[in-house]
Structures are given as structure tokens and as C-alpha cells.
Scaffold this active site. Structure first.
Site, PDB file in Angstrom:
ATOM      1  N   GLY A   1       3.610   7.943   5.775  1.00  0.00           N
ATOM      2  CA  GLY A   1       3.423   6.807   4.875  1.00  0.00           C
ATOM      3  C   GLY A   1       4.742   6.134   4.587  1.00  0.00           C
TER       4      GLY A   1
ATOM      5  N   THR B   1      -4.973   4.818  -9.384  1.00  0.00           N
ATOM      6  CA  THR B   1      -3.773   5.580  -9.054  1.00  0.00           C
ATOM      7  C   THR B   1      -4.188   6.942  -8.507  1.00  0.00           C
ATOM      8  OG1 THR B   1      -3.478   6.768 -11.151  1.00  0.00           O
ATOM      9  CG2 THR B   1      -2.707   4.478 -11.069  1.00  0.00           C
ATOM     10  N   CYS B   2      -3.219   7.803  -8.297  1.00  0.00           N
ATOM     11  CA  CYS B   2      -3.531   9.103  -7.702  1.00  0.00           C
ATOM     12  C   CYS B   2      -4.283  10.012  -8.657  1.00  0.00           C
ATOM     13  CB  CYS B   2      -2.257   9.786  -7.219  1.00  0.00           C
ATOM     14  SG  CYS B   2      -1.104  10.209  -8.533  1.00  0.00           S
TER      15      CYS B   2
ATOM     16  N   GLY C   1       5.014   3.660   1.802  1.00  0.00           N
ATOM     17  CA  GLY C   1       4.911   2.936   0.543  1.00  0.00           C
ATOM     18  C   GLY C   1       5.899   3.439  -0.506  1.00  0.00           C
ATOM     19  N   ARG C   2       5.607   3.119  -1.770  1.00  0.00           N
ATOM     20  CA  ARG C   2       6.513   3.472  -2.863  1.00  0.00           C
ATOM     21  C   ARG C   2       6.632   4.978  -3.024  1.00  0.00           C
ATOM     22  NH1 ARG C   2       4.084  -1.270  -4.421  1.00  0.00           N
ATOM     23  NH2 ARG C   2       5.486  -2.919  -5.148  1.00  0.00           N
TER      24      ARG C   2
ATOM     25  N   ALA D   1       6.470   7.161  -0.684  1.00  0.00           N
ATOM     26  CA  ALA D   1       7.325   7.660   0.391  1.00  0.00           C
ATOM     27  C   ALA D   1       8.795   7.502   0.013  1.00  0.00           C
ATOM     28  CB  ALA D   1       7.025   6.912   1.684  1.00  0.00           C
TER      29      ALA D   1
ATOM     30  N   ARG E   1      -6.227   8.562 -11.583  1.00  0.00           N
ATOM     31  CA  ARG E   1      -7.140   7.843 -12.482  1.00  0.00           C
ATOM     32  C   ARG E   1      -7.737   6.624 -11.782  1.00  0.00           C
ATOM     33  NH1 ARG E   1      -5.890   7.326 -17.238  1.00  0.00           N
ATOM     34  NH2 ARG E   1      -4.226   8.899 -17.175  1.00  0.00           N
TER      35      ARG E   1
ATOM     36  N   GLU F   1       6.309   6.215 -12.770  1.00  0.00           N
ATOM     37  CA  GLU F   1       5.641   5.299 -11.844  1.00  0.00           C
ATOM     38  C   GLU F   1       4.500   4.504 -12.474  1.00  0.00           C
ATOM     39  OE1 GLU F   1       6.128   8.496 -11.040  1.00  0.00           O
ATOM     40  OE2 GLU F   1       7.020   8.666  -9.034  1.00  0.00           O
TER      41      GLU F   1
END
Length: 437
Positions: free
Chosen positions: A190, A45-46, A192-193, A195, A48, A117
Site C-alpha cells: 500500500g 476508518t479502520c 497511502g497515509r 504506509a 469505525r 490520525e
């Protein structure tokens, strides 16, 4: 045995996390190539990078060797210095793996405590691993339990329902730079989710003027579904020039917004025009040197994380209690599984002796009554050891039961060849009677 290699915002800088993210594919391939690793789930993830592994310790010399070998493996695959990785990561094993994953999936280990998220990111990592055939029975149990736990935290404490996210935190930090959200021109990079989450958060603040650009050609479809403007593939520089706020959130392995691009874009603007760039991508979407361009400010993940709010103690404490209870129950059930081979061996031993005795009376007229009575007796006889075995397992003393079965009955669970089932012996006397009916 379960292991978790974890490197996160708590242990490492975002530069290291960025390099691990870029090397994620190579790490996954390297892990799957290890004979001792029977299963794996990789979560990136962003903030980890984690690998959950089911490791066959019998194929390694020592447990400590397993830890060192795993760190060496990840370092080599991701092309990072092994000492840097060792300093910026942790290796968790055994029951502690469940406690860690349950905390992660419940948002308790995130930059923004309680972010919503992460539960979906954990679920998607598990689904991807299942599709690749790398999920073992123990990993299946682990991730299914994590999903149940995060739902329990969300439904009971409300911690994950308060709109917390990196996106909203970034916009909170941008608040002081924005006089009127309704007058802000936003460019999303972008589709994706993140965005979609960014656009929803922007609209909550009153943004009405937004456009989207995508390196993959998906801008038009995203724009239509979200009722915003699509920027053509060759129009990125012009779009940056016309924007007040640029939010990047792609999974591109290469930089999307470079210093040269921003320099060119700012030359097209008026002298009073200022630009705020928010980089939510990992790997990094925006070149760090962009912050050096005059009239441009850059907020990246590292900067955003430094401003993460303190925990709301009551909800967080309740969530941690739920996570702790779920982890303890998972550990107890795992311990029960440790005694199941011994229970299977004991049951097999008793019924082999029973069958031999029944064979001796097979010719008698009242044989049917004798067989039913004997089988009922065997079930009753096995009930107490079964209950005691599970009690010992939950108390962390499964070895006492296993050794006892071997010493008293001469039964070796490892050599019986018995198949472990969900119920290895009747759980009460009534069930024992039904089994012989």
C-alpha cells in the site's frame, strides 16, 4: 435535526465493520437518495463507520421512525443483517451528535486513546462531502466546530501529539518478535497515509531495509519519494518470501494477501525463516487463514485493539472537559438559532407599526427629527426582548419566548417570511442608536 449512525470497535466486531466498509459506497448512495435526508457526511476508518445526517423530520412520521428507517437503510445498502446491525451500532440525535463527533475527532473514542490520525480522517470526510454538495449549514457548523475542538485538545493537553496510532501500537506488539529492527526486511503493501506513517514508525525503531508494493501501480513513485525499494507488480509473492515483516495498509475491497500466496511464498524460504504479517487494512487486506500457515503469525486490527493501552487519565480528563465545554457551547448556539425566527418576526412587527406611525407625520417640517427618534426608540425597545430570548434559548426554554411573542403581539414566526440573519436585533442600546444614525 442532526443524527449520527455509528458502528465502531466499541459496539461491533471487526467483521461487521469490515462489511460496512466494503459497502460504504452503496450506503452513501442510499443515504443521498432519501428525500428526508437533506445533508450527510460519512466517516469510514479502520475502527469505525459513521454517517452524520441532517434530517427533515417533517418528512417522516415520527422521530423514532427516523431511527428505525436509518438502520434499515444502512443494513440493506451494506447487505448486513438488520438485527446484527442494530446490536452493533448506536443512533445519536440532537445535541448529543456534537458531543460524540467532538470526542471522535479529538481521539477520545479511538482504539488508541489520543491517536493523531483521526482528526485528519474526519476533516477529509467533511471535505469529500462538501465536494459532493451534501453538507448543509448545520453540518458545516458541526464539522467546523469539531475541527476547532480537536485543535484545542491537541494544543492544550498534548494528548494528540504523543505519536499514538494503530501503526505504533502494532509495532509495539511486534517488538517481542523482533530481536534487531536494524536487521529486519520489511515489505509495505500500500502507498497511502498509513504506509507513510508505518514507514516513519519503522525508521524510528531503526529499520533500514524496506520495500513497497502497490496494486494500483504507485509503488515506484512512493519508493522514490521515501527512498526505499519498489517491488514490481508481478513480484508480490517473491517479496513476501524475502520479507521478515509484511505490513498491509490498502483500501482494496478485495483480499491482497491470501493463504495460497503465503503458502507459495513460504515454500521459497528456508526452514528457519519466520514471517510476521500485520494487517492494518479495513476492509481486511489479509485472509484470516494466513495465520494457519506454518511459521507465519498474523496481527490484525481485532488482535491489535485487544492490546490498546489504558488512558493516561490526567490528559484524557482534561481533553474530555474541553470537549464537553465545546459541545455545550455548540448546543447553546443551536438553541439561540431556534429563537431567531421569533426575534425576526417581532422586529418586523415593531418596525411595520413604526413605519405606519412615521407615515402619519411625514408632512410635518420636523419630520426628520421625529423619524430618527422613533427608530432609535424602536431599537431600544427591542434590545431587552432580544437579550432575554437568547438567555431563554441557552436555558433550553426557547419555546417560552416564541409562544410569548405569538400571544402578546399576535405574530406567528412561521408565517412572517422573514430571513434569518446573523444579528436579528441590536445587541445593545448603543448599536440601536448607530442603526438609526
Amino acid at each position: 435535526m442532526l443524527f449520527c449512525f455509528t458502528s465502531s470497535h466499541r459496539t461491533a466486531g471487526f467483521d461487521l465493520l469490515d462489511r460496512l466498509e466494503r459497502g460504504a459506497g452503496a450506503v452513501i448512495d442510499a443515504i443521498r437518495g432519501q428525500e428526508a435526508v437533506t445533508g450527510s457526511v460519512v466517516l469510514a476508518t479502520c475502527n469505525r463507520f459513521e454517517a452524520y445526517l441532517d434530517v427533515d423530520l417533517a418528512k417522516l412520521e415520527l422521530r423514532d421512525h427516523a431511527a428505525a428507517a436509518l438502520i434499515d437503510l444502512v443494513a440493506e445498502a451494506a447487505a448486513v443483517d438488520v438485527d446484527e446491525l442494530r446490536d452493533g451500532s448506536r443512533l445519536i440525535s440532537g445535541d448529543a451528535v456534537a458531543s460524540h463527533l467532538f470526542s471522535v475527532s479529538s481521539g477520545l473514542e479511538s482504539v488508541v486513546i489520543g491517536e493523531g490520525e483521526i482528526a485528519g480522517q474526519v476533516r477529509r470526510a467533511y471535505i469529500a462531502a462538501r465536494s459532493s454538495g451534501t453538507v448543509t449549514h448545520d453540518l458545516e457548523r458541526l464539522f467546523q466546530s469539531a475541527s476547532r475542538t480537536s485543535r484545542g485538545v491537541k494544543n492544550t493537553t498534548g494528548l494528540m501529539t504523543q505519536g499514538r496510532s494503530m501503526v505504533r501500537l502494532a509495532l509495539d506488539l511486534a517488538e517481542s518478535r523482533v530481536a534487531d529492527w536494524g536487521a529486519v526486511r520489511v515489505l509495505l503493501v500500500g502507498t497511502g497515509r498509513y504506509a507513510a506513517a508505518s514507514l516513519a514508525a519503522l525508521r524510528d525503531r531503526g529499520v533500514t531495509d524496506a520495500a513497497v508494493w502497490s496494486r494500483t501501480g504507485r509503488a515506484q513513485a512512493f519508493a522514490v519519494s521515501h527512498a526505499i525499494e519498489a517491488v514490481p507488480a508481478d513480484g508480490l509473492t517473491a517479496a513476501v518470501a524475502s520479507a521478515d515483516l509484511v505490513i498491509t495498509c490498502t483500501v482494496s475491497p478485495a483480499l491482497v494477501i491470501t493463504r495460497d500466496l503465503v503458502d507459495e511464498a513460504m515454500e521459497l524460504t528456508e526452514e528457519a525463516h519466520r514471517l510476521l504479517v500485520v494487517d492494518l487494512g479495513l476492509p481486511r487486506n489479509v485472509e484470516a487463514a494466513v495465520s494457519e500457515v506454518e511459521r507465519v503469525e498474523l496481527l490484525d486490527l481485532e488482535t491489535i485493539s485487544l492490546h490498546a493501552p489504558l488512558e493516561e487519565l490526567q490528559a484524557t480528563d482534561s481533553a474530555r472537559e474541553l470537549v464537553g465545554a465545546a459541545a455545550a457551547e455548540f448546543a447553546a448556539k443551536t438553541a439561540e438559532r431556534d429563537v431567531e425566527p421569533a426575534l425576526v418576526a417581532l422586529r418586523q412587527h415593531v418596525f411595520e407599526k413604526l413605519d405606519a406611525e412615521i407615515a402619519r407625520f411625514a408632512s410635518r417640517q420636523d419630520f426628520g427629527d421625529i423619524e430618527r427618534a422613533l427608530r432609535h426608540f424602536a431599537g431600544v425597545l427591542l434590545h431587552s426582548p432580544s437579550v432575554r430570548a437568547r438567555e431563554l434559548a441557552r436555558d433550553g426554554d426557547a419555546a417560552a419566548f416564541i409562544d410569548g411573542v405569538t400571544a402578546v403581539f399576535g405574530v406567528d414566526p412561521a408565517t412572517t417570511g422573514a430571513t434569518i440573519t446573523e444579528s436579528v436585533a441590536p445587541r445593545n442600546v448603543a448599536e440601536a442608536g448607530r442603526e438609526t444614525a
